[in-house]
Design a protein around this motif. Structure first.
Motif, mmCIF file in Angstrom:
data_model
loop_
_atom_site.group_PDB
_atom_site.id
_atom_site.type_symbol
_atom_site.label_atom_id
_atom_site.label_comp_id
_atom_site.label_asym_id
_atom_site.label_seq_id
_atom_site.Cartn_x
_atom_site.Cartn_y
_atom_site.Cartn_z
ATOM 1 N N ARG A 142 0.823 -1.205 0.000
ATOM 2 C CA ARG A 142 0.000 0.000 0.000
ATOM 3 C C ARG A 142 0.863 1.262 0.000
ATOM 4 O O ARG A 142 0.482 2.286 -0.584
ATOM 5 C CB ARG A 142 -0.945 0.013 1.216
ATOM 6 C CG ARG A 142 -1.946 -1.150 1.305
ATOM 7 C CD ARG A 142 -2.695 -1.497 0.027
ATOM 8 N NE ARG A 142 -3.564 -0.503 -0.518
ATOM 9 C CZ ARG A 142 -4.898 -0.621 -0.636
ATOM 10 N NH1 ARG A 142 -5.524 -1.702 -0.183
ATOM 11 N NH2 ARG A 142 -5.605 0.322 -1.202
ATOM 12 N N GLU A 143 2.042 1.187 0.628
ATOM 13 C CA GLU A 143 2.976 2.321 0.586
ATOM 14 C C GLU A 143 3.494 2.534 -0.839
ATOM 15 O O GLU A 143 3.552 3.667 -1.331
ATOM 16 C CB GLU A 143 4.155 2.055 1.526
ATOM 17 C CG GLU A 143 3.810 2.101 3.007
ATOM 18 C CD GLU A 143 4.980 1.667 3.881
ATOM 19 O OE1 GLU A 143 6.088 1.460 3.323
ATOM 20 O OE2 GLU A 143 4.800 1.516 5.104
ATOM 21 N N LEU A 144 3.879 1.425 -1.503
ATOM 22 C CA LEU A 144 4.380 1.524 -2.876
ATOM 23 C C LEU A 144 3.293 1.994 -3.826
ATOM 24 O O LEU A 144 3.567 2.705 -4.798
ATOM 25 C CB LEU A 144 4.930 0.166 -3.328
ATOM 26 C CG LEU A 144 6.177 -0.342 -2.598
ATOM 27 C CD1 LEU A 144 6.558 -1.726 -3.105
ATOM 28 C CD2 LEU A 144 7.345 0.626 -2.782
ATOM 29 N N GLU A 145 2.055 1.624 -3.542
ATOM 30 C CA GLU A 145 0.917 2.088 -4.342
ATOM 31 C C GLU A 145 0.876 3.614 -4.336
ATOM 32 O O GLU A 145 0.734 4.260 -5.387
ATOM 33 C CB GLU A 145 -0.379 1.518 -3.756
ATOM 34 C CG GLU A 145 -1.651 2.112 -4.360
ATOM 35 C CD GLU A 145 -2.874 1.828 -3.513
ATOM 36 O OE1 GLU A 145 -3.987 2.073 -4.011
ATOM 37 O OE2 GLU A 145 -2.730 1.372 -2.358
ATOM 38 N N ALA A 146 1.027 4.184 -3.144
ATOM 39 C CA ALA A 146 0.935 5.642 -3.003
ATOM 40 C C ALA A 146 2.144 6.355 -3.598
ATOM 41 O O ALA A 146 1.995 7.351 -4.328
ATOM 42 C CB ALA A 146 0.788 5.996 -1.525
ATOM 43 N N THR A 147 3.334 5.836 -3.318
ATOM 44 C CA THR A 147 4.546 6.538 -3.770
ATOM 45 C C THR A 147 4.827 6.321 -5.253
ATOM 46 O O THR A 147 5.440 7.174 -5.902
ATOM 47 C CB THR A 147 5.769 6.071 -2.955
ATOM 48 O OG1 THR A 147 5.918 4.647 -3.095
ATOM 49 C CG2 THR A 147 5.596 6.405 -1.479
ATOM 50 N N GLY A 148 4.364 5.198 -5.805
ATOM 51 C CA GLY A 148 4.679 4.894 -7.195
ATOM 52 C C GLY A 148 3.558 5.149 -8.174
ATOM 53 O O GLY A 148 3.697 4.871 -9.374
ATOM 54 N N GLY A 149 2.438 5.659 -7.673
ATOM 55 C CA GLY A 149 1.306 5.921 -8.559
ATOM 56 C C GLY A 149 0.727 4.658 -9.167
ATOM 57 O O GLY A 149 0.244 4.664 -10.309
ATOM 58 N N LEU A 150 0.767 3.567 -8.405
ATOM 59 C CA LEU A 150 0.293 2.274 -8.901
ATOM 60 C C LEU A 150 -1.152 2.025 -8.472
ATOM 61 O O LEU A 150 -1.675 2.680 -7.566
ATOM 62 C CB LEU A 150 1.196 1.148 -8.375
ATOM 63 C CG LEU A 150 2.690 1.289 -8.697
ATOM 64 C CD1 LEU A 150 3.502 0.204 -8.008
ATOM 65 C CD2 LEU A 150 2.910 1.246 -10.209
ATOM 66 N N THR A 151 -1.787 1.067 -9.113
ATOM 67 C CA THR A 151 -3.159 0.690 -8.772
ATOM 68 C C THR A 151 -3.131 -0.621 -8.008
ATOM 69 O O THR A 151 -2.635 -1.634 -8.524
ATOM 70 C CB THR A 151 -4.018 0.527 -10.041
ATOM 71 O OG1 THR A 151 -4.038 1.771 -10.751
ATOM 72 C CG2 THR A 151 -5.429 0.115 -9.684
#
Length: 412
Positions: A142-151
């Motif tokens: 969920r952190e990588l989702e936010a920082t990387g603009g991922l879905t």
């Protein structure tokens, strides 16, 4: 449970129209898996048993359906998807994202078996190993989702995923309209939620029964208000979920008629029987439906039951252990402990009885030191192969008739 009037379909977050749309969307890109009657398992359980072979999907699990349905609805230009999973969701999402040209990142706990990591990477995904638990991997995703603009694509608590999983039930009823019972494994609850939507909209009554491992009764606890622990080393790791979904819990409470629990022994027996009878490899979670039929036959006697073999990703060494343990429980493999006198000819004399009874000796082990027998005595352990339990009993009777002190070393 679910003895009340069924809710109006439009009060739930997933409708029959959603599942039908998902089926139209994904059908060209998934395997239309067989749905066949098993005459032998029907005779064995007292129900009419149909098996849906979702273990024959390309990644060997139904999870492709929900993952693909979600991917096909993402906005154009999506920069990438991310998920936390050490199992079938990871492979299903990675495979279809790669096919569609969408970058996929999968966060897995650091203790994930290497084979699962390499399989997921083999489908074109970037694997990030993080944390010792699924919860830690999930939080990092969920952190990588936010920082990387991922879905983020949730393995079960997403209406698009639920609708995709429900397409299994559409195919089952198209192939065999007479099904009156769905018997479906529950982990997070995505599969049974989607299938229950289809059942509720059917033109005839279809009972929807969920199956959980006794070691992980998370949805059972949530729905029935119990507080049984969720922990242990279950064969059905694919449904070993400590916290079911929020969306799925609402749908299970509304649409599922009951949940039954199955033991590890029933799961092992089900995996073994599916290989022996149907010549198909199924993982522990995938065998949970059959395990319920074996453990609770009176509950399903006379029913026409549709069982989803939801996955076939089982470690080969684990599968070998399950098969050998099943042979031991059925009396076809046995380990005997025989007390002998430590003198010439002792082994020959006992081996002759095995030969007379036509029992094959696989392995021998003498124990002279670490035993409570007198110094002139020894303990002989014999691993042997018999035709069945009755054959083993004849061997034991012959040994005892020759005054040998013999006992069997039992499995737990």
């Amino acid at each position: 449970m679910a003895t009340h009037t069924r809710p109006a379909p439009d009060t739930l977050p997933v409708t029959l129209a959603d599942v039908q749309a998902a089926h139209a969307r994904i059908s060209p890109q998934i395997v239309r898996t067989p749905f066949f009657i098993s005459r032998t398992l029907s005779e064995l359980t007292g129900a009419t048993v149909y098996l849906k072979f979702e273990n024959l999907q390309f990644t060997a699990a139904y999870k492709e359906r929900g993952a693909l349905n979600t991917l096909l609805q993402l906005p154009a230009g999506t920069s990438g998807v991310i998920a936390a999973s050490a199992g079938n969701h990871a492979q299903g999402l990675a495979y279809h994202a790669n096919r569609l040209g969408i970058p996929a990142t999968i966060v897995m706990p650091t203790n994930t078996p290497t084979v699962k990591v390499t399989q997921t990477e083999g489908h074109g995904a970037t694997v990030v190993l993080y944390g010792d638990t699924f919860d830690a991997a999930y939080a990092h995703a969920r952190e990588l989702e936010a920082t990387g603009g991922l879905t983020f694509v949730h393995p079960f608590d997403d209406v698009r995923v639920i609708a995709g999983q429900g397409t299994v039930a559409i195919e089952m009823l198209e192939d065999v309209a007479a099904i009156d019972t769905f018997l479906t494994p529950i982990g997070g609850g995505g599969l049974i939620s989607g299938m229950a939507v289809v059942a509720a909209a059917s033109d005839h009554a279809i009972e929807v029964i969920g199956v959980e491992a006794e070691l992980f009764p998370s949805m059972y606890n949530r729905i029935k208000g119990t507080t049984m622990p969720c922990a242990g080393d279950t064969l059905a790791e694919g449904i070993a979920v400590k916290e079911p979904g929020v969306v799925t819990s609402k749908m299970v409470e509304a649409l599922v008629d009951d949940i039954v629990l199955v033991s590890e022994r029933s799961l092992e027996q089900a995996v073994s029987l599916l290989l022996q009878i149907e010549k198909t490899v199924v993982e522990g979670a995938g065998a949970a439906g059959l395990a319920a039929l074996l453990q609770h036959p009176e509950r399903f006697a006379g029913k026409t039951v549709g069982v989803v073999l939801c996955g076939g990703n089982i470690d080969t060494r684990l599968l070998a252990n399950v098969l050998l343990r099943d042979l031991a429980r059925s009396g076809r493999l046995a380990r005997l402990r025989i007390r002998l006198q430590d003198q010439p000819g002792a082994l020959f004399n006992v081996a002759r009885i095995f030969e007379q009874q036509r029992v094959n000796i696989l392995e021998l082990a003498h124990q002279r030191i670490f035993t409570n027998l007198p110094a002139k005595g020894l303990s002989l352990e014999v691993e042997c192969e018999t035709r069945d339990k009755a054959h083993l009993d004849r061997l034991l009777a012959a040994l005892r008739a020759s005054d040998y002190d013999v006992s069997t070393i039992e499995l737990a």
